[in-house]
Write an enzyme that holds these catalytic residues in place. Structure first.
Site, mmCIF file in Angstrom:
data_model
loop_
_atom_site.group_PDB
_atom_site.id
_atom_site.type_symbol
_atom_site.label_atom_id
_atom_site.label_comp_id
_atom_site.label_asym_id
_atom_site.label_seq_id
_atom_site.Cartn_x
_atom_site.Cartn_y
_atom_site.Cartn_z
ATOM 1 N N GLU A 1 11.540 -9.323 -5.330
ATOM 2 C CA GLU A 1 10.919 -9.574 -6.630
ATOM 3 C C GLU A 1 11.719 -8.784 -7.663
ATOM 4 O OE1 GLU A 1 6.676 -9.082 -9.032
ATOM 5 O OE2 GLU A 1 6.806 -8.539 -6.904
ATOM 6 N N ARG B 1 8.875 -1.172 8.257
ATOM 7 C CA ARG B 1 9.614 -0.807 7.059
ATOM 8 C C ARG B 1 10.321 0.528 7.276
ATOM 9 N NH1 ARG B 1 6.182 1.719 2.194
ATOM 10 N NH2 ARG B 1 8.191 2.724 1.969
ATOM 11 N N LYS C 1 8.436 0.986 -4.559
ATOM 12 C CA LYS C 1 8.984 0.581 -5.847
ATOM 13 C C LYS C 1 8.089 1.051 -6.998
ATOM 14 C CE LYS C 1 11.082 -3.411 -6.007
ATOM 15 N NZ LYS C 1 11.332 -4.859 -6.139
#
Length: 560
Positions: free
Chosen positions: A37, A263, A273
């Protein structure tokens, strides 16, 4: 694609699934995607996903798409799109003609949303975001149906079209999938699939005022592009049934399969983020490319080679189990890479003046030095040697201990590539601070070897006083004091290390460094690896320390 084959591509469970899919004729071609994104810069966690997706595509002679999931114009910017393209390419990967955007498919998404309404699989809801959250229930309590869940299909279609025409304000209505409010999986309790956002989109401008959610757009983008394996981190595992539900209910051209992996977590680092954005917005760092940031742009600015990041991602592997990688291990990978590629130079970070009293005044002698000790093809350079030199202050001790093998009064050391020198006198200022050393040299030791065969235990680096460059050097430590700052929630800002940046002015470097290129990393002998920073000007060189020659952070913790 430029790749190291990910260290010959060690096996992992995802590769095993793909091998099985191929063996059972479930797929004709392996197609993966990296779908960021564009609401920030990429970080090390993204690098792991990039290496996995592009690496697997290469292993199976398939293709990997770069796709921007640009469904939230409130947080997305062209700057982030440009930075992501640059970062992925810098890491060594190419996508050919397969650069895509979720916004390319907005017309299709809208048509599919209407299809869900027409098949009684979606409805327009008037509940507010807080009300939807309240009605959704908890892990132990089932959700409640919205009072608008039983709207007629025709009315839902009418309202949805009015939403698309801009007849309602932000948050006034949403489109929800009609699934199961009693499901044990909260993500299946009638999730929102379209919301109203009167915000200008970076690519589509003001064409749309309703936008699909990530959960709705992601799987459908995969299906449109023919993605065979949608590789996600474990936080999307609970969303997989929703991913599959949409694929089942819609007339998609292909059926992708989602697989999840753990992750990346790292010590002394945050890889959220949202938290990285907070660091930038509140100016705790100098921007997304601050060399202390775990962003790809920040590491590139610090001088970390792309090959080291690829190597690190390959070494830590792909698993289902959550784990935390040591930042010291990343540093190890960086050193391994730079030791092979970085040319050597000499730089004195804390200069102490040395006057060689028996060396002729005004004489400049050009000494030959190897650019790389293990690679003859890198050639040699000349270093000017003069009567007055700078050495590292820490390389002299007035009252040395027995295990100190560098310079002291009456002690002899080797100057790298030059001569043996012996200290004869110490000059101090009125406060008793050492400001200069007087030494003599042995002219029969040129090149660092004595003609009579005598040995010295210490070798130190140096630069000429008059023939050196002056530079600013920036030394970096971990941005956080706490080994696990991610676990401290929003309190993580209190864990910021106040000593994460140390600026050294008036450092002295050998003159050949005037020809170094921007972002080129070299080894300052005995000091570490350094690269020229973008803040440099012709009259003000700035170098960033990429990594030391050893794990100084661990040593520091031990000694404190």
């Amino acid at each position: 694609m430029k790749t190291d084959k990910l260290k010959e591509n060690p096996g992992n469970f995802i590769r095993d699934f793909i091998v099985e899919d191929i063996a059972k004729n479930r797929i004709k071609e392996v197609v993966t995607r990296f779908p960021p994104e564009p609401n920030g810069y990429l970080h090390l966690g993204h690098a792991k996903s990039i290496c996995l997706n592009f690496g697997i595509a290469a292993d199976f002679n398939g293709r990997c798409h770069l796709r921007f999931d640009d469904t939230n114009p409130a947080n997305e910017e062209i700057e982030f799109i440009d930075s992501i393209i640059e970062d992925v390419r810098w890491l060594g990967f190419e996508w050919g003609d397969n650069l895509h955007y979720a916004s390319d498919y907005f017309e299709t998404f809208y048509a599919w949303a209407e299809h869900l309404i027409e098949t009684d699989n979606a409805y327009v809801d008037d509940l507010s975001a807080d009300e939807i959250r309240k009605f959704r229930g908890t892990l132990t309590k089932p959700g409640q149906a919205s009072p608008f869940r039983k709207r007629e299909r025709k009315e839902n279609l009418r309202l949805f079209r009015l939403m698309a025409k801009g007849e309602f304000g932000d948050g006034e209505k949403v489109l929800r999938a009609k699934i199961d409010m009693s499901s044990g999986n909260i993500s299946m309790r009638d999730p929102v699939i379209y919301r109203i956002l009167h915000a200008e989109h970076p690519r589509t401008g003001k064409t749309w005022c309703i936008y699909p959610t990530y959960d709705f757009a992601h799987g459908q983008s995969d299906a449109i592009e023919g993605v065979s394996h949608s590789l996600c981190t474990l936080e999307f595992e609970d969303h997989r049934p929703l991913y599959d539900w949409h694929i089942e209910k819609l007339p998609v051209p292909s059926v992708p399969r989602q697989y999840e992996f753990a992750r990346l977590n790292m010590t002394y680092t945050v890889l959220s983020k949202r938290k990285l954005t907070l660091l930038v917005d509140e100016k705790h760092v100098g921007g997304w490319n601050d060399p202390r940031m775990p962003t790809i742009a920040g590491m590139r600015r610090r001088g970390v080679p792309a090959a080291a990041i690829r190597d690190f991602c390959a070494r830590i592997g792909i698993t289902k189990a959550a784990s935390t990688a040591e930042t010291s291990y990343l540093d190890y990978c960086i050193r391994e890479s730079l030791n092979e590629t970085a040319i050597r130079r000499m730089g004195v970070l804390d200069p102490l003046k040395v006057v060689i009293e028996n060396y002729p005044s005004g004489k400049i002698e050009k000494l030959l030095a190897k650019n790389h000790p293990k690679d003859e093809t890198r050639g040699n350079r000349e270093i000017p040697f003069t009567r007055e030199l700078f050495i590292e202050r820490s390389d002299f001790m007035e009252n040395p201990s027995n295990n100190f093998f560098r310079l002291g009064i009456g002690r002899e050391v080797r100057l790298r590539f030059a001569y043996f020198i012996t200290c004869t006198e110490v000059i101090k200022d009125v406060d008793g601070n050492i400001i200069e050393l007087r030494c003599i040299y042995d002219k029969d030791t040129k090149g660092g070897n004595a003609s009579d065969g005598r040995k010295v235990k210490g070798t130190i680096h140096w630069v000429s006083v008059n023939e050196s460059l002056t530079a600013e050097v920036r030394l970096f430590d971990h941005l956080f004091k706490n080994q696990e700052p991610e676990l401290s929630g929003d309190e993580f800002l209190k864990e910021i290390n106040p000593n994460s940046l140390k600026i050294l002015e008036n450092c002295k470097l050998e003159p050949s460094l005037s020809k170094i290129k921007l972002n080129e990393t070299v080894q300052f002998e005995r000091q570490g690896y350094f690269c020229l920073d973008i803040d440099s000007t012709e009259n003000n060189l700035v170098f960033n320390r990429t990594v030391g020659l050893r794990d100084t952070w661990t040593n520091q913790k031990t000694n404190d």
